[in-house]
Design a protein around this motif. Structure first.
Motif, PDB file in Angstrom:
ATOM      1  N   GLY A   2      38.952  65.109  51.763  1.00  0.00           N
ATOM      2  CA  GLY A   2      38.674  65.807  53.012  1.00  0.00           C
ATOM      3  C   GLY A   2      39.868  66.654  53.401  1.00  0.00           C
ATOM      4  O   GLY A   2      40.856  66.735  52.676  1.00  0.00           O
ATOM      5  N   ASN A  82      40.130  63.865  57.299  1.00  0.00           N
ATOM      6  CA  ASN A  82      38.886  63.675  58.075  1.00  0.00           C
ATOM      7  C   ASN A  82      39.105  62.776  59.284  1.00  0.00           C
ATOM      8  O   ASN A  82      38.304  61.872  59.562  1.00  0.00           O
ATOM      9  CB  ASN A  82      37.767  63.110  57.189  1.00  0.00           C
ATOM     10  N   GLU A  85      36.142  62.068  62.085  1.00  0.00           N
ATOM     11  CA  GLU A  85      35.070  61.163  61.665  1.00  0.00           C
ATOM     12  C   GLU A  85      35.614  59.752  61.431  1.00  0.00           C
ATOM     13  O   GLU A  85      34.984  58.762  61.811  1.00  0.00           O
ATOM     14  CB  GLU A  85      34.422  61.695  60.380  1.00  0.00           C
TER      15      GLU A  85
END
Length: 140
Positions: A2, A82, A85
Motif C-alpha cells: 500500500g 494504508n 484503513e
C-alpha cells in the motif's frame, strides 16, 4: 504494498479517564503505525462543534459535544502503509457491542458515544482533521 498515509486519531475522554491510553497507543504501534505527533488537550466547544459539524442538528449532537469536552483527550497523527484503513480496522465498529473481538472499541469502549477512539475515515478527511487538530504543524 500500500501507500504511506497519515491519519488523525483521538483517544477520547472515556479512555483517558480510565487510564488505557498507553494500551491503545501500543496497539497502533504494534501494528506498524508510527506516531508522528501527539498531544493531550481539553477540547473547547468551538473545536468540538467544528470536528463534529457533520452531526450538527442530529438528536445526539449535544451529548457528543458534552462528552468530547468533559475532560482531556489525546490527539495523535499516525503514519504507515494504508494507515487510514488499518486504523479503522484496529478501532472496530463505532458501537462496541457490534465491534469485532480484539478491536480497540471491543476491548475499551463503553457504548456508542463513549467508544474510546476516533480516526479519519478517508484521505480527504484525514487532511482536514489533521489541520484542525494540529494547526501548529505545517502539513507533515
Amino acid at each position: 504494498m500500500g501507500h504511506i498515509e497519515k491519519s488523525l486519531i483521538l483517544i477520547k475522554p472515556d479512555a483517558v479517564e480510565r487510564h488505557v491510553t498507553g494500551k491503545i497507543i501500543d496497539i497502533y504501534e504494534s501494528n506498524g503505525l508510527r506516531l508522528i505527533a501527539l498531544k493531550m488537550i481539553k477540547v473547547d466547544e468551538e473545536l468540538a462543534k467544528t470536528h463534529y459539524a457533520e452531526h450538527s442538528g442530529k438528536i445526539f449532537f449535544d451529548e457528543l459535544i458534552r462528552y468530547i469536552t468533559r475532560s482531556p483527550l489525546i490527539a495523535a497523527i499516525v503514519e504507515g502503509q494504508n494507515a487510514i484503513e488499518k486504523v479503522r480496522k484496529l478501532n472496530g465498529n463505532t458501537n462496541p457491542e457490534m465491534a469485532e473481538y480484539g478491536t480497540i472499541r471491543k476491548k475499551f469502549g463503553v457504548n456508542k458515544t463513549e467508544n474510546s477512539v476516533h480516526s479519519s475515515d478517508c484521505g480527504e478527511n484525514a487532511e482536514k482533521e489533521i489541520s484542525l487538530w494540529f494547526p501548529e504543524i505545517e502539513q507533515i
